[in-house]
Every structure is written in structure tokens, then in C-alpha cells.
Design a protein around this motif. Structure first.
Motif, PDB file in Angstrom:
ATOM      1  N   UNK A  63      16.753-111.494  72.595  1.00 27.86           N
ATOM      2  CA  UNK A  63      16.967-112.888  72.981  1.00 27.86           C
ATOM      3  C   UNK A  63      15.668-113.677  72.877  1.00 27.86           C
ATOM      4  N   UNK A  64      14.563-113.106  73.398  1.00 31.28           N
ATOM      5  CA  UNK A  64      13.267-113.797  73.301  1.00 31.28           C
ATOM      6  C   UNK A  64      12.875-114.018  71.850  1.00 31.28           C
ATOM      7  N   UNK A  65      13.074-113.017  71.034  1.00 35.25           N
ATOM      8  CA  UNK A  65      12.704-113.103  69.620  1.00 35.25           C
ATOM      9  C   UNK A  65      13.533-114.164  68.902  1.00 35.25           C
ATOM     10  N   UNK A  66      14.834-114.141  69.122  1.00 31.10           N
ATOM     11  CA  UNK A  66      15.715-115.108  68.465  1.00 31.10           C
ATOM     12  C   UNK A  66      15.404-116.531  68.923  1.00 31.10           C
ATOM     13  N   UNK A  67      15.178-116.696  70.217  1.00 26.51           N
ATOM     14  CA  UNK A  67      14.847-118.027  70.724  1.00 26.51           C
ATOM     15  C   UNK A  67      13.511-118.508  70.161  1.00 26.51           C
ATOM     16  N   UNK A  68      12.567-117.599  70.034  1.00 28.43           N
ATOM     17  CA  UNK A  68      11.276-117.972  69.434  1.00 28.43           C
ATOM     18  C   UNK A  68      11.427-118.409  67.990  1.00 28.43           C
ATOM     19  N   UNK A  69      12.235-117.674  67.228  1.00 30.06           N
ATOM     20  CA  UNK A  69      12.472-118.038  65.831  1.00 30.06           C
ATOM     21  C   UNK A  69      13.180-119.383  65.716  1.00 30.06           C
ATOM     22  N   UNK A  70      14.174-119.596  66.565  1.00 32.37           N
ATOM     23  CA  UNK A  70      14.887-120.876  66.537  1.00 32.37           C
ATOM     24  C   UNK A  70      13.972-122.027  66.944  1.00 32.37           C
ATOM     25  N   UNK A  71      13.109-121.770  67.909  1.00 35.70           N
ATOM     26  CA  UNK A  71      12.169-122.805  68.332  1.00 35.70           C
ATOM     27  C   UNK A  71      11.214-123.155  67.188  1.00 35.70           C
ATOM     28  N   UNK A  72      10.718-122.140  66.493  1.00 34.59           N
ATOM     29  CA  UNK A  72       9.816-122.378  65.365  1.00 34.59           C
ATOM     30  C   UNK A  72      10.537-123.118  64.248  1.00 34.59           C
ATOM     31  N   UNK A  73      11.775-122.725  63.978  1.00 41.88           N
ATOM     32  CA  UNK A  73      12.553-123.397  62.933  1.00 41.88           C
ATOM     33  C   UNK A  73      12.808-124.857  63.294  1.00 41.88           C
ATOM     34  N   UNK A  74      13.140-125.095  64.534  1.00 39.75           N
ATOM     35  CA  UNK A  74      13.367-126.470  64.995  1.00 39.75           C
ATOM     36  C   UNK A  74      12.088-127.291  64.884  1.00 39.75           C
ATOM     37  N   UNK A  75      10.966-126.694  65.242  1.00 42.18           N
ATOM     38  CA  UNK A  75       9.683-127.400  65.137  1.00 42.18           C
ATOM     39  C   UNK A  75       9.373-127.738  63.685  1.00 42.18           C
ATOM     40  N   UNK A  76       9.660-126.814  62.773  1.00 41.15           N
ATOM     41  CA  UNK A  76       9.418-127.070  61.348  1.00 41.15           C
ATOM     42  C   UNK A  76      10.294-128.206  60.845  1.00 41.15           C
ATOM     43  N   UNK A  77      11.555-128.186  61.199  1.00 39.49           N
ATOM     44  CA  UNK A  77      12.466-129.237  60.747  1.00 39.49           C
ATOM     45  C   UNK A  77      12.086-130.590  61.339  1.00 39.49           C
ATOM     46  N   UNK A  78      11.689-130.590  62.578  1.00 35.24           N
ATOM     47  CA  UNK A  78      11.302-131.836  63.234  1.00 35.24           C
ATOM     48  C   UNK A  78      10.024-132.384  62.619  1.00 35.24           C
ATOM     49  N   UNK A  79       9.071-131.518  62.340  1.00 36.87           N
ATOM     50  CA  UNK A  79       7.797-131.944  61.758  1.00 36.87           C
ATOM     51  C   UNK A  79       7.994-132.481  60.349  1.00 36.87           C
ATOM     52  N   UNK A  80       8.883-131.870  59.599  1.00 40.11           N
ATOM     53  CA  UNK A  80       9.108-132.302  58.219  1.00 40.11           C
ATOM     54  C   UNK A  80       9.884-133.607  58.181  1.00 40.11           C
TER      55      UNK A  80
END
Length: 141
Positions: A63-80
Motif C-alpha cells: 500500500x505504501x509503495x503503490x501510494x508513493x508511485x501514484x503520488x509521484x505520478x500525480x506530481x509529474x502530471x501536475x508539473x507537466x
């Protein structure tokens, strides 16, 4: 009042049964067999509990790993600030493959725990059969 003996919880029962001398019944042997049964059940429960703890820890890690990956993906999409790209689809696909591999690992851990618990109980059943054979052979003599 006497305290029960933690090492031998069947002590009082054994004393009571020994008062009634029954021909062909070895009361101490029977009580020892029941004590071993209890020990096998305790060991099986401990094994199952440890397996469940391990499973819960792995689930929390997933769960921690998946949430971390989703958070990173969301940050990338938001930044772009752009529409999802093929790289985003690839990241999602990789995340799904990892999740499936993790689920398989959990299933294997659960199977291992069940197999270990079963082995403890099966061993005790086999010991019971041998003890019964031994008692029956003693009675024939």
C-alpha cells in the motif's frame, strides 16, 4: 488454594483420574498425549499468527509503495500540465504488473503459512496414531 501448574495444566485432572484405577488404561500416557496435542495446536496457532503478521506487513508495504508511485505520478502530471502521454501509460502498466507480482507473492506467503500449520498438525496426528498403536500393543502383552 494450590495454583495450577503452567507447565502441566492437566496435573489436577491426571491426579483425579489416577484415583480411579482402570484396567488397561495408562492414565499418565493418555494425559501426556493430550498435553502433546495441546502443544501441537499452540504451535500451529503461533505459526498461523506469524504468517498472518507477515502477510499484514507485506500488504502495508504494498500500500505504501503503490501510494508513493501514484503520488509521484500525480506530481509529474501536475508539473507537466499536459495530457497524459505514452510514458504515463507505460508507468501505469508497470505499476499494474508490480501490483500483480506483489499479489502473487502474498498468495505464496499465505500458502506457505497454511502448509506449515498443516505440517505441525499432521505430525501430531501421526504421533497420536503411533502412541495408540503402542498402547494397544502394551494391552495385548
Amino acid at each position: 488454594m494450590d495454583r495450577p501448574d503452567a507447565a502441566n495444566p492437566f496435573g489436577d485432572l491426571t491426579k483425579m483420574l489416577e484415583q480411579f484405577k482402570l484396567p488397561g488404561f495408562d492414565v499418565p500416557a493418555i494425559m501426556e498425549a493430550r498435553r502433546k496435542d495441546m502443544e501441537a495446536l499452540v504451535q500451529a496457532n503461533q505459526t498461523a499468527f506469524q504468517g498472518m503478521q507477515s502477510l499484514a506487513q507485506k500488504q502495508a508495504e504494498m500500500l505504501r509503495s503503490t501510494l508513493g508511485e501514484l503520488q509521484a505520478l500525480t506530481a509529474q502530471l501536475t508539473a507537466a500540465g499536459t495530457a497524459p502521454s505514452s510514458k504515463t501509460a507505460e508507468l501505469i502498466q508497470q505499476s499494474l504488473h508490480k501490483s500483480l507480482a506483489d499479489m502473487q507473492q502474498l498468495a505464496q506467503a499465505a500458502y506457505q503459512t497454511q502448509a506449515e500449520s498443516y505440517a505441525v498438525i499432521a505430525k501430531r496426528v501421526e504421533e497420536n496414531v503411533q502412541e495408540l498403536k503402542s498402547l494397544l500393543q502394551q494391552q495385548k502383552k
